[in-house]
Design a protein around this motif. Structure first.
Motif, PDB file in Angstrom:
ATOM      1  N   GLY A 144      24.205  66.153 -21.353  1.00  0.00           N
ATOM      2  CA  GLY A 144      23.557  64.862 -20.657  1.00  0.00           C
ATOM      3  C   GLY A 144      23.389  65.181 -19.410  1.00  0.00           C
ATOM      4  O   GLY A 144      22.211  64.525 -18.975  1.00  0.00           O
ATOM      5  N   ASN A 145      23.751  65.811 -18.354  1.00  0.00           N
ATOM      6  CA  ASN A 145      23.328  66.175 -17.285  1.00  0.00           C
ATOM      7  C   ASN A 145      22.176  67.042 -17.080  1.00  0.00           C
ATOM      8  O   ASN A 145      21.207  66.680 -16.280  1.00  0.00           O
ATOM      9  N   ASP A 146      22.202  67.967 -18.180  1.00  0.00           N
ATOM     10  CA  ASP A 146      20.755  68.774 -18.136  1.00  0.00           C
ATOM     11  C   ASP A 146      19.604  68.286 -18.478  1.00  0.00           C
ATOM     12  O   ASP A 146      18.634  68.221 -17.839  1.00  0.00           O
ATOM     13  N   ILE A 147      19.733  67.057 -19.199  1.00  0.00           N
ATOM     14  CA  ILE A 147      18.723  66.168 -19.906  1.00  0.00           C
ATOM     15  C   ILE A 147      18.381  65.143 -18.429  1.00  0.00           C
ATOM     16  O   ILE A 147      17.300  65.082 -18.204  1.00  0.00           O
ATOM     17  N   PHE A 148      19.259  64.863 -17.833  1.00  0.00           N
ATOM     18  CA  PHE A 148      19.259  63.851 -16.638  1.00  0.00           C
ATOM     19  C   PHE A 148      18.472  64.576 -15.585  1.00  0.00           C
ATOM     20  O   PHE A 148      17.498  64.228 -14.935  1.00  0.00           O
ATOM     21  N   TYR A 149      18.900  65.710 -15.315  1.00  0.00           N
ATOM     22  CA  TYR A 149      18.068  66.642 -14.242  1.00  0.00           C
ATOM     23  C   TYR A 149      16.935  67.025 -14.670  1.00  0.00           C
ATOM     24  O   TYR A 149      15.785  66.981 -13.833  1.00  0.00           O
ATOM     25  N   ALA A 150      16.476  67.044 -15.817  1.00  0.00           N
ATOM     26  CA  ALA A 150      15.071  67.450 -16.360  1.00  0.00           C
ATOM     27  C   ALA A 150      14.105  66.221 -16.112  1.00  0.00           C
ATOM     28  O   ALA A 150      13.141  66.241 -15.692  1.00  0.00           O
ATOM     29  N   MET A 151      14.807  64.943 -16.495  1.00  0.00           N
ATOM     30  CA  MET A 151      14.090  63.694 -16.071  1.00  0.00           C
ATOM     31  C   MET A 151      13.760  63.688 -14.758  1.00  0.00           C
ATOM     32  O   MET A 151      12.589  63.385 -14.429  1.00  0.00           O
ATOM     33  N   ILE A 152      14.707  63.734 -13.899  1.00  0.00           N
ATOM     34  CA  ILE A 152      14.540  63.545 -12.601  1.00  0.00           C
ATOM     35  C   ILE A 152      13.403  64.746 -11.963  1.00  0.00           C
ATOM     36  O   ILE A 152      12.680  64.221 -11.251  1.00  0.00           O
ATOM     37  N   TYR A 153      13.613  65.798 -12.439  1.00  0.00           N
ATOM     38  CA  TYR A 153      12.624  66.826 -12.110  1.00  0.00           C
ATOM     39  C   TYR A 153      11.135  66.418 -12.389  1.00  0.00           C
ATOM     40  O   TYR A 153      10.179  66.554 -11.656  1.00  0.00           O
ATOM     41  N   ALA A 154      11.027  65.867 -13.566  1.00  0.00           N
ATOM     42  CA  ALA A 154       9.731  65.361 -14.089  1.00  0.00           C
ATOM     43  C   ALA A 154       9.141  64.180 -13.242  1.00  0.00           C
ATOM     44  O   ALA A 154       7.949  64.131 -13.183  1.00  0.00           O
ATOM     45  N   ILE A 213       9.892  63.444  -9.960  1.00  0.00           N
ATOM     46  CA  ILE A 213       9.508  63.900  -8.620  1.00  0.00           C
ATOM     47  C   ILE A 213       8.855  64.904  -8.296  1.00  0.00           C
ATOM     48  O   ILE A 213       8.263  65.426  -7.268  1.00  0.00           O
ATOM     49  N   GLN A 214       8.440  65.671  -9.390  1.00  0.00           N
ATOM     50  CA  GLN A 214       7.484  67.056  -9.182  1.00  0.00           C
ATOM     51  C   GLN A 214       6.173  66.822  -9.807  1.00  0.00           C
ATOM     52  O   GLN A 214       5.872  65.676 -10.519  1.00  0.00           O
ATOM     53  N   ASP A 215       5.142  67.369  -9.117  1.00  0.00           N
ATOM     54  CA  ASP A 215       3.786  67.433  -9.316  1.00  0.00           C
ATOM     55  C   ASP A 215       3.658  68.518 -10.644  1.00  0.00           C
ATOM     56  O   ASP A 215       3.696  69.475 -10.512  1.00  0.00           O
ATOM     57  N   LEU A 216       3.770  67.750 -11.878  1.00  0.00           N
ATOM     58  CA  LEU A 216       3.539  68.408 -13.054  1.00  0.00           C
ATOM     59  C   LEU A 216       2.034  68.910 -13.316  1.00  0.00           C
ATOM     60  O   LEU A 216       1.928  69.831 -14.301  1.00  0.00           O
ATOM     61  N   GLN A 217       1.159  68.657 -12.482  1.00  0.00           N
ATOM     62  CA  GLN A 217      -0.253  69.224 -12.726  1.00  0.00           C
ATOM     63  C   GLN A 217      -0.116  70.822 -12.008  1.00  0.00           C
ATOM     64  O   GLN A 217      -1.126  71.488 -12.434  1.00  0.00           O
ATOM     65  N   ASN A 218       0.949  71.112 -11.328  1.00  0.00           N
ATOM     66  CA  ASN A 218       1.061  72.255 -10.530  1.00  0.00           C
ATOM     67  C   ASN A 218       1.831  73.026 -11.783  1.00  0.00           C
ATOM     68  O   ASN A 218       2.880  72.844 -12.361  1.00  0.00           O
ATOM     69  N   PRO A 219       1.045  74.396 -12.319  1.00  0.00           N
ATOM     70  CA  PRO A 219       1.367  75.058 -13.501  1.00  0.00           C
ATOM     71  C   PRO A 219       2.740  75.756 -13.373  1.00  0.00           C
ATOM     72  O   PRO A 219       3.511  75.574 -14.405  1.00  0.00           O
ATOM     73  N   ILE A 220       3.313  75.938 -12.194  1.00  0.00           N
ATOM     74  CA  ILE A 220       4.526  76.702 -12.005  1.00  0.00           C
ATOM     75  C   ILE A 220       5.638  75.551 -12.159  1.00  0.00           C
ATOM     76  O   ILE A 220       6.645  75.795 -13.034  1.00  0.00           O
ATOM     77  N   LYS A 221       5.513  74.388 -11.657  1.00  0.00           N
ATOM     78  CA  LYS A 221       6.409  73.247 -11.815  1.00  0.00           C
ATOM     79  C   LYS A 221       6.359  72.555 -13.267  1.00  0.00           C
ATOM     80  O   LYS A 221       7.585  72.365 -13.765  1.00  0.00           O
ATOM     81  N   LYS A 222       5.469  72.663 -13.925  1.00  0.00           N
ATOM     82  CA  LYS A 222       5.221  72.258 -15.208  1.00  0.00           C
ATOM     83  C   LYS A 222       6.076  73.257 -16.205  1.00  0.00           C
ATOM     84  O   LYS A 222       6.478  73.014 -17.103  1.00  0.00           O
TER      85      LYS A 222
END
Length: 103
Positions: free
Chosen positions: A20-30, A32-41
């Motif tokens: 659950g924590n892993d999913i939560f942190y992935a959602m938060i990351y998605a 707040i991050q610029d997913l247009q950036n290939p590295i962050k995506k």
């Protein structure tokens, strides 16, 4: 009943606290991050892949252990996901000669 309760409690804890924590942190990351950036995506996709693999293997960890002809292949697959094994000067094991109870 006590063994069932202990197992269910462990499973619940792993699902809630870890997965659950892993999913939560992935959602938060998605969010707040610029997913247009290939590295962050790619980072997000790697994290999601790890969550997916853990989810798929969750049932394997909590299911009956196959001790038949596919034992060696299944053992290697289980160890590949959860453990790093280093064998020094080991001889190959002929699993067909090992009793199922010992496997």
């Amino acid at each position: 009943m006590e063994a069932s309760y202990t197992t269910e409690t462990r499973i619940y804890k792993e699902l809630h606290d870890e997965l659950g924590n892993d999913i939560f942190y992935a959602m938060i990351y998605a969010e707040i991050q610029d997913l247009q950036n290939p590295i962050k995506k790619e980072t997000l996709l790697d994290n999601l892949d790890k969550i997916y693999v853990r989810t798929r293997n969750f049932s394997k960890v909590n299911s009956r252990i196959e001790t038949g002809e596919q034992f060696e292949q299944n053992l290697k697959q289980m160890l590949n996901y959860t453990t790093e094994v280093i064998i020094k000067k080991g001889n190959p094991i002929d699993w067909s000669k090992v009793e199922a109870e010992k496997r």
